[in-house]
Design a protein around this motif. Structure first.
Motif, PDB file in Angstrom:
ATOM      1  N   GLY A  56       0.838  -1.197   0.000  1.00 39.28           N
ATOM      2  CA  GLY A  56       0.000   0.000   0.000  1.00 39.28           C
ATOM      3  C   GLY A  56       0.867   1.239   0.000  1.00 39.28           C
ATOM      4  N   ALA A  57       0.237   2.349   0.337  1.00 40.53           N
ATOM      5  CA  ALA A  57       0.957   3.626   0.382  1.00 40.53           C
ATOM      6  C   ALA A  57       1.358   3.962   1.813  1.00 40.53           C
ATOM      7  CB  ALA A  57       0.076   4.737  -0.182  1.00 40.53           C
ATOM      8  N   GLY A  58       2.322   4.854   1.952  1.00 40.64           N
ATOM      9  CA  GLY A  58       2.740   5.345   3.264  1.00 40.64           C
ATOM     10  C   GLY A  58       3.180   4.235   4.191  1.00 40.64           C
ATOM     11  N   HIS A  59       2.591   4.193   5.388  1.00 42.37           N
ATOM     12  CA  HIS A  59       2.998   3.184   6.373  1.00 42.37           C
ATOM     13  C   HIS A  59       2.554   1.771   5.987  1.00 42.37           C
ATOM     14  CE1 HIS A  59      -1.088   4.215   7.724  1.00 42.37           C
ATOM     15  NE2 HIS A  59      -1.117   3.001   8.249  1.00 42.37           N
ATOM     16  N   ASP A  60       1.701   1.649   4.969  1.00 39.25           N
ATOM     17  CA  ASP A  60       1.269   0.333   4.489  1.00 39.25           C
ATOM     18  C   ASP A  60       2.189  -0.212   3.402  1.00 39.25           C
ATOM     19  OD1 ASP A  60      -0.965   0.329   6.168  1.00 39.25           O
ATOM     20  OD2 ASP A  60      -2.185   1.390   4.680  1.00 39.25           O
ATOM     21  N   GLY A  61       3.266   0.492   3.122  1.00 39.70           N
ATOM     22  CA  GLY A  61       4.173   0.073   2.055  1.00 39.70           C
ATOM     23  C   GLY A  61       5.575  -0.133   2.570  1.00 39.70           C
ATOM     24  N   GLY A  62       6.524   0.061   1.663  1.00 40.71           N
ATOM     25  CA  GLY A  62       7.918  -0.027   2.055  1.00 40.71           C
ATOM     26  C   GLY A  62       8.584  -1.334   1.715  1.00 40.71           C
ATOM     27  N   GLN A  63       7.847  -2.240   1.086  1.00 39.07           N
ATOM     28  CA  GLN A  63       8.445  -3.512   0.691  1.00 39.07           C
ATOM     29  C   GLN A  63       8.432  -3.607  -0.833  1.00 39.07           C
ATOM     30  OE1 GLN A  63       6.836  -6.928   2.649  1.00 39.07           O
ATOM     31  NE2 GLN A  63       6.439  -5.779   4.528  1.00 39.07           N
ATOM     32  N   ILE A  64       9.431  -4.258  -1.392  1.00 34.99           N
ATOM     33  CA  ILE A  64       9.450  -4.461  -2.836  1.00 34.99           C
ATOM     34  C   ILE A  64       8.410  -5.521  -3.171  1.00 34.99           C
ATOM     35  CG2 ILE A  64      10.794  -5.269  -4.812  1.00 34.99           C
ATOM     36  CD1 ILE A  64      13.287  -4.080  -3.452  1.00 34.99           C
ATOM     37  N   VAL A  65       7.405  -5.123  -3.967  1.00 33.97           N
ATOM     38  CA  VAL A  65       6.343  -6.056  -4.345  1.00 33.97           C
ATOM     39  C   VAL A  65       6.477  -6.495  -5.805  1.00 33.97           C
ATOM     40  CG1 VAL A  65       4.714  -5.282  -2.581  1.00 33.97           C
ATOM     41  CG2 VAL A  65       4.740  -4.141  -4.807  1.00 33.97           C
ATOM     42  N   PHE A  66       7.326  -5.826  -6.560  1.00 30.79           N
ATOM     43  CA  PHE A  66       7.611  -6.223  -7.937  1.00 30.79           C
ATOM     44  C   PHE A  66       8.926  -5.590  -8.366  1.00 30.79           C
ATOM     45  CE2 PHE A  66       7.846  -5.422 -12.441  1.00 30.79           C
ATOM     46  CZ  PHE A  66       7.576  -6.665 -12.969  1.00 30.79           C
ATOM     47  N   GLU A  67       9.663  -6.332  -9.179  1.00 31.53           N
ATOM     48  CA  GLU A  67      10.881  -5.818  -9.789  1.00 31.53           C
ATOM     49  C   GLU A  67      11.012  -6.456 -11.160  1.00 31.53           C
ATOM     50  OE1 GLU A  67      15.692  -5.605  -8.948  1.00 31.53           O
ATOM     51  OE2 GLU A  67      14.383  -6.455  -7.410  1.00 31.53           O
ATOM     52  N   GLY A  68      11.099  -5.607 -12.199  1.00 31.45           N
ATOM     53  CA  GLY A  68      11.222  -6.125 -13.558  1.00 31.45           C
ATOM     54  C   GLY A  68      10.895  -5.075 -14.592  1.00 31.45           C
ATOM     55  N   THR A  69      10.640  -5.527 -15.811  1.00 33.94           N
ATOM     56  CA  THR A  69      10.337  -4.590 -16.897  1.00 33.94           C
ATOM     57  C   THR A  69       8.886  -4.129 -16.790  1.00 33.94           C
ATOM     58  OG1 THR A  69       9.572  -6.273 -18.430  1.00 33.94           O
ATOM     59  CG2 THR A  69      11.958  -5.807 -18.413  1.00 33.94           C
ATOM     60  N   PRO A  70       8.566  -2.990 -17.394  1.00 32.63           N
ATOM     61  CA  PRO A  70       7.165  -2.556 -17.407  1.00 32.63           C
ATOM     62  C   PRO A  70       6.247  -3.596 -18.061  1.00 32.63           C
ATOM     63  CG  PRO A  70       8.592  -0.746 -18.041  1.00 32.63           C
ATOM     64  CD  PRO A  70       9.449  -1.972 -17.959  1.00 32.63           C
ATOM     65  N   ALA A  71       6.724  -4.248 -19.135  1.00 35.65           N
ATOM     66  CA  ALA A  71       5.907  -5.274 -19.808  1.00 35.65           C
ATOM     67  C   ALA A  71       5.603  -6.429 -18.863  1.00 35.65           C
ATOM     68  CB  ALA A  71       6.625  -5.775 -21.055  1.00 35.65           C
ATOM     69  N   ASP A  72       6.592  -6.826 -18.055  1.00 35.97           N
ATOM     70  CA  ASP A  72       6.376  -7.913 -17.093  1.00 35.97           C
ATOM     71  C   ASP A  72       5.376  -7.493 -16.009  1.00 35.97           C
ATOM     72  OD1 ASP A  72       8.182  -9.511 -18.466  1.00 35.97           O
ATOM     73  OD2 ASP A  72       9.851  -9.097 -17.083  1.00 35.97           O
ATOM     74  N   LEU A  73       5.451  -6.238 -15.583  1.00 36.74           N
ATOM     75  CA  LEU A  73       4.525  -5.736 -14.568  1.00 36.74           C
ATOM     76  C   LEU A  73       3.096  -5.716 -15.116  1.00 36.74           C
ATOM     77  CD1 LEU A  73       3.967  -4.494 -11.774  1.00 36.74           C
ATOM     78  CD2 LEU A  73       4.572  -2.270 -12.734  1.00 36.74           C
ATOM     79  N   VAL A  74       2.948  -5.276 -16.363  1.00 37.94           N
ATOM     80  CA  VAL A  74       1.633  -5.243 -17.004  1.00 37.94           C
ATOM     81  C   VAL A  74       1.090  -6.670 -17.159  1.00 37.94           C
ATOM     82  CG1 VAL A  74       0.464  -4.764 -19.204  1.00 37.94           C
ATOM     83  CG2 VAL A  74       1.939  -3.025 -18.161  1.00 37.94           C
ATOM     84  N   ALA A  75       1.936  -7.584 -17.596  1.00 40.55           N
ATOM     85  CA  ALA A  75       1.505  -8.976 -17.790  1.00 40.55           C
ATOM     86  C   ALA A  75       1.111  -9.637 -16.475  1.00 40.55           C
ATOM     87  CB  ALA A  75       2.616  -9.777 -18.478  1.00 40.55           C
TER      88      ALA A  75
END
Length: 188
Positions: free
Chosen positions: A153-172
């Motif tokens: 999430g945003a702010g205090h609900d975030g801070g962890q890597i939830v995805f790493e890769g190319t934009p195409a991979d994120l979209v897929a």
């Protein structure tokens, strides 16, 4: 009293004494030059009687970062955060450095200016520089080579890597909120 302004009766807001305004370069006095936009000044200093290569080079960098509409005499306090950041980028482009980190550089930009900024970032990468952009603008995310999405999430609900890769991979994958929104953007 920073919010109170009054026009000087002597200079009528030109900020210079009449004796200073008598001096001209290329037919323009200092008040007229400071009233020019970056784009106008870039042409003014490019050739002719007012030709000043050093000034033209600086103005060219300001135009490259999408600040061609600003006037030369515009107070820094009137610039948005995104404009100040792009002003700093234009300054840094004249220095030696291999890594640029930008935080929300599209803030307040028109879509055409975002395209111009993306072109500039491409030129920096093509010249061997590394560009790291912290950004929520979907056009910038879709244009990137690599995305690191923090969440869940945003702010205090975030801070962890939830995805790493190319934009195409994120979209897929559509595995994060960013992925869902970016997929909708790319499809639209």
């Amino acid at each position: 009293m920073a919010t109170v302004e009054s026009t000087c009766e002597d200079c009528e807001g030109k900020r210079f004494q009449a004796s200073v305004l008598e001096y001209t370069l290329g037919g323009r006095n200092i008040a007229e030059v400071l009233a020019m936009s970056v784009t106008e000044a870039e042409e003014f200093f490019k050739a002719g009687e007012a030709s000043t290569p050093a000034a033209h080079k600086i103005l060219d960098r300001l135009a490259d970062v999408g600040l061609g509409y600003l006037s030369l005499g515009q107070p820094l306090t009137t610039l948005s955060g995104g404009e100040r950041q792009r002003l700093k980028l234009a300054t840094q482009m004249g220095e030696k450095g291999d890594i640029y980190i930008l935080d929300e550089p599209t803030t307040g930009l028109h879509l055409a200016d975002v395209e111009q900024l993306l072109g500039l970032l491409d030129r920096l990468v093509d010249s061997g520089k590394s560009v790291i952009v912290i950004e929520h603008h979907q056009a910038v995310m879709a244009h990137g080579d690599w995305i690191i999405d923090l969440g869940p999430g945003a702010g205090h609900d975030g801070g962890q890597i939830v995805f790493e890769g190319t934009p195409a991979d994120l979209v897929a994958a559509r595995s994060t909120l960013t992925g869902e929104h970016l997929a909708d953007y790319v499809a639209g």
